[in-house]
Design a protein around this motif. Structure first.
Motif, mmCIF file in Angstrom:
data_model
loop_
_atom_site.group_PDB
_atom_site.id
_atom_site.type_symbol
_atom_site.label_atom_id
_atom_site.label_comp_id
_atom_site.label_asym_id
_atom_site.label_seq_id
_atom_site.Cartn_x
_atom_site.Cartn_y
_atom_site.Cartn_z
ATOM 1 N N ARG A 109 0.827 -1.210 0.000
ATOM 2 C CA ARG A 109 0.000 0.000 0.000
ATOM 3 C C ARG A 109 0.862 1.261 0.000
ATOM 4 O O ARG A 109 0.385 2.349 0.315
ATOM 5 C CB ARG A 109 -0.920 0.029 1.225
ATOM 6 C CG ARG A 109 -1.772 -1.205 1.421
ATOM 7 C CD ARG A 109 -2.545 -1.557 0.170
ATOM 8 N NE ARG A 109 -3.540 -0.564 -0.159
ATOM 9 C CZ ARG A 109 -4.066 -0.417 -1.375
ATOM 10 N NH1 ARG A 109 -3.620 -1.152 -2.390
ATOM 11 N NH2 ARG A 109 -4.988 0.496 -1.592
ATOM 12 N N LEU A 110 2.130 1.136 -0.369
ATOM 13 C CA LEU A 110 3.032 2.288 -0.325
ATOM 14 C C LEU A 110 2.597 3.388 -1.290
ATOM 15 O O LEU A 110 2.694 4.579 -0.988
ATOM 16 C CB LEU A 110 4.466 1.854 -0.634
ATOM 17 C CG LEU A 110 5.550 2.926 -0.500
ATOM 18 C CD1 LEU A 110 5.532 3.554 0.889
ATOM 19 C CD2 LEU A 110 6.927 2.347 -0.800
ATOM 20 N N ARG A 111 2.109 3.008 -2.463
ATOM 21 C CA ARG A 111 1.635 4.028 -3.413
ATOM 22 C C ARG A 111 0.455 4.802 -2.831
ATOM 23 O O ARG A 111 0.355 6.013 -2.998
ATOM 24 C CB ARG A 111 1.260 3.380 -4.742
ATOM 25 C CG ARG A 111 2.443 3.124 -5.657
ATOM 26 C CD ARG A 111 2.003 2.727 -7.064
ATOM 27 N NE ARG A 111 3.122 2.739 -7.969
ATOM 28 C CZ ARG A 111 3.965 1.714 -8.137
ATOM 29 N NH1 ARG A 111 3.790 0.604 -7.424
ATOM 30 N NH2 ARG A 111 4.971 1.806 -8.985
ATOM 31 N N ASP A 132 10.311 -4.278 5.198
ATOM 32 C CA ASP A 132 10.744 -5.388 4.362
ATOM 33 C C ASP A 132 10.367 -5.095 2.910
ATOM 34 O O ASP A 132 9.370 -5.599 2.391
ATOM 35 C CB ASP A 132 10.073 -6.666 4.859
ATOM 36 C CG ASP A 132 10.539 -7.889 4.084
ATOM 37 O OD1 ASP A 132 11.506 -7.756 3.301
ATOM 38 O OD2 ASP A 132 9.939 -8.961 4.246
ATOM 39 N N ILE A 133 11.154 -4.262 2.262
ATOM 40 C CA ILE A 133 10.880 -3.890 0.875
ATOM 41 C C ILE A 133 12.212 -3.705 0.162
ATOM 42 O O ILE A 133 13.175 -3.195 0.741
ATOM 43 C CB ILE A 133 10.031 -2.603 0.797
ATOM 44 C CG1 ILE A 133 9.666 -2.284 -0.659
ATOM 45 C CG2 ILE A 133 10.733 -1.435 1.455
ATOM 46 C CD1 ILE A 133 8.643 -1.165 -0.786
ATOM 47 N N GLY A 134 12.270 -4.149 -1.099
ATOM 48 C CA GLY A 134 13.510 -4.076 -1.854
ATOM 49 C C GLY A 134 13.880 -2.658 -2.246
ATOM 50 O O GLY A 134 13.022 -1.779 -2.359
ATOM 51 N N GLU A 135 15.169 -2.448 -2.474
ATOM 52 C CA GLU A 135 15.653 -1.111 -2.800
ATOM 53 C C GLU A 135 15.089 -0.617 -4.132
ATOM 54 O O GLU A 135 14.596 0.519 -4.222
ATOM 55 C CB GLU A 135 17.180 -1.109 -2.862
ATOM 56 C CG GLU A 135 17.769 0.226 -3.288
ATOM 57 C CD GLU A 135 19.268 0.148 -3.491
ATOM 58 O OE1 GLU A 135 19.850 1.164 -3.903
ATOM 59 O OE2 GLU A 135 19.844 -0.920 -3.233
ATOM 60 N N GLU A 136 15.142 -1.427 -5.164
ATOM 61 C CA GLU A 136 14.734 -0.978 -6.494
ATOM 62 C C GLU A 136 13.237 -0.669 -6.578
ATOM 63 O O GLU A 136 12.850 0.373 -7.105
ATOM 64 C CB GLU A 136 15.144 -2.008 -7.556
ATOM 65 C CG GLU A 136 16.643 -2.087 -7.787
ATOM 66 C CD GLU A 136 17.241 -0.735 -8.144
ATOM 67 O OE1 GLU A 136 16.612 0.009 -8.930
ATOM 68 O OE2 GLU A 136 18.320 -0.412 -7.617
ATOM 69 N N PRO A 137 12.340 -1.557 -6.074
ATOM 70 C CA PRO A 137 10.910 -1.205 -6.093
ATOM 71 C C PRO A 137 10.608 0.073 -5.324
ATOM 72 O O PRO A 137 9.783 0.877 -5.742
ATOM 73 C CB PRO A 137 10.237 -2.425 -5.432
ATOM 74 C CG PRO A 137 11.196 -3.540 -5.606
ATOM 75 C CD PRO A 137 12.561 -2.920 -5.553
ATOM 76 N N LEU A 138 11.300 0.262 -4.190
ATOM 77 C CA LEU A 138 11.064 1.456 -3.384
ATOM 78 C C LEU A 138 11.537 2.708 -4.120
ATOM 79 O O LEU A 138 10.844 3.720 -4.144
ATOM 80 C CB LEU A 138 11.782 1.321 -2.040
ATOM 81 C CG LEU A 138 11.640 2.501 -1.078
ATOM 82 C CD1 LEU A 138 10.175 2.804 -0.803
ATOM 83 C CD2 LEU A 138 12.371 2.225 0.221
ATOM 84 N N LYS A 139 12.709 2.647 -4.720
ATOM 85 C CA LYS A 139 13.222 3.792 -5.467
ATOM 86 C C LYS A 139 12.281 4.159 -6.604
ATOM 87 O O LYS A 139 12.046 5.345 -6.885
ATOM 88 C CB LYS A 139 14.619 3.488 -6.009
ATOM 89 C CG LYS A 139 15.701 3.533 -4.950
ATOM 90 C CD LYS A 139 17.027 3.001 -5.463
ATOM 91 C CE LYS A 139 17.592 3.838 -6.578
ATOM 92 N NZ LYS A 139 18.929 3.349 -7.004
ATOM 93 N N LYS A 140 11.717 3.162 -7.262
ATOM 94 C CA LYS A 140 10.799 3.414 -8.373
ATOM 95 C C LYS A 140 9.566 4.173 -7.895
ATOM 96 O O LYS A 140 9.123 5.155 -8.524
ATOM 97 C CB LYS A 140 10.383 2.088 -9.015
ATOM 98 C CG LYS A 140 9.448 2.253 -10.204
ATOM 99 C CD LYS A 140 9.081 0.910 -10.801
ATOM 100 C CE LYS A 140 8.105 1.075 -11.975
ATOM 101 N NZ LYS A 140 7.724 -0.243 -12.542
ATOM 102 N N ILE A 141 8.996 3.744 -6.758
ATOM 103 C CA ILE A 141 7.812 4.411 -6.219
ATOM 104 C C ILE A 141 8.154 5.829 -5.771
ATOM 105 O O ILE A 141 7.411 6.782 -6.029
ATOM 106 C CB ILE A 141 7.228 3.581 -5.053
ATOM 107 C CG1 ILE A 141 6.682 2.254 -5.579
ATOM 108 C CG2 ILE A 141 6.119 4.362 -4.342
ATOM 109 C CD1 ILE A 141 6.227 1.310 -4.480
ATOM 110 N N LEU A 142 9.285 5.989 -5.096
ATOM 111 C CA LEU A 142 9.675 7.313 -4.621
ATOM 112 C C LEU A 142 9.876 8.286 -5.777
ATOM 113 O O LEU A 142 9.480 9.450 -5.693
ATOM 114 C CB LEU A 142 10.954 7.219 -3.785
ATOM 115 C CG LEU A 142 10.807 6.506 -2.437
ATOM 116 C CD1 LEU A 142 12.165 6.379 -1.754
ATOM 117 C CD2 LEU A 142 9.823 7.220 -1.526
ATOM 118 N N LEU A 143 10.495 7.808 -6.862
ATOM 119 C CA LEU A 143 10.720 8.667 -8.026
ATOM 120 C C LEU A 143 9.396 9.136 -8.635
ATOM 121 O O LEU A 143 9.312 10.216 -9.220
ATOM 122 C CB LEU A 143 11.559 7.944 -9.073
ATOM 123 C CG LEU A 143 13.048 7.798 -8.734
ATOM 124 C CD1 LEU A 143 13.732 6.874 -9.738
ATOM 125 C CD2 LEU A 143 13.731 9.160 -8.727
#
Length: 232
Positions: A100-102, A195-206
């Motif tokens: 639910r981060l988005r 518990d979330i991967g770096e790449e998926p998180l960076k994509k959402i943050l961007l």
């Protein structure tokens, strides 16, 4: 952007002073400078009013929805959100499922960019606070208020609510303060632990971080006075 991925069971980060545990997959910190924006910076705040500033979120509409209803809607989606203002910081905290981060990012953008005050709600809020303080006069918070007033007489920034502290101008001062905080998010710190991967998180943050409002920072150049001297 600072990414810290601990591999030991527990360790202390030398600079941040944060204890890490093995079940934290990663800690993401996005920061400009250390924030300094609590109720002690509100001009004209009367003695004891600081303890009520956190409640200004309740006297707001977020994207057209009253503040408490906005939080309840998020709760139904598995997201808890708490907003509070301390003497030195303005904080938004909470928990959520990682899928639910988005939704969280969209909610934070709504809070930052689509908040409007509900001034008409302040008189009723003030009455309710006075009644609540009457009801809890013999409880822990009341005792702490009394102890605080005895130990620190005249202290303007007590974190404990007390009867009669709210003035008629409180709403205007607190609402203006919150509006100014939300329109300059470039001096904030954004922390995500989970518990979330770096790449998926960076994509959402961007996708979302650029939507927060910022203000240009200006620094006054100091005037250096000197006497010119000719010679070799």
């Amino acid at each position: 952007l600072v990414l810290l991925c601990p591999t030991e069971n527990h360790r202390q980060h030398a600079i941040l002073g944060i204890g890490f545990h093995h079940h934290w997959k990663c800690l993401i910190i996005i920061e400009g400078k250390i924030p300094c924006g609590g109720y002690s910076s509100i001009q004209g705040l009367a003695e004891g009013e600081g303890a009520f500033v956190s409640d200004i979120f309740r006297l707001s509409r977020i994207a057209g929805i009253p503040g408490e209803e906005f939080k309840n809607l998020l709760q139904k989606d598995g997201i808890s959100m708490q907003t509070r203002v301390t003497m030195s910081n303005t904080l938004v905290e909470g928990r959520l499922p990682k899928d639910r981060l988005r939704m969280l990012m969209r909610s934070l953008l709504a809070l930052a960019n689509s908040r409007e005050g509900i001034e008409d709600a302040f008189p009723y809020y003030a009455e309710c606070e006075e009644l609540a303080l009457d009801y809890t006069h013999d409880r822990y918070a009341s005792r702490m208020t009394a102890i605080d007033s005895i130990m620190c007489p005249g202290y303007r920034y007590s974190p404990y609510k007390s009867k009669g502290a709210l003035s008629g101008s409180f709403y205007t001062k607190a609402d203006s303060f919150l509006a100014s905080q939300l329109e300059k998010m470039n001096d904030g710190v954004f922390v995500i632990v989970g518990d979330i991967g770096e790449e998926p998180l960076k994509k959402i943050l961007l996708e979302y971080v650029g939507g927060f409002r910022t203000k240009e920072t200006a620094f006054r150049r100091p005037v250096v006075r000197y006497q010119p001297v000719s010679g070799v």
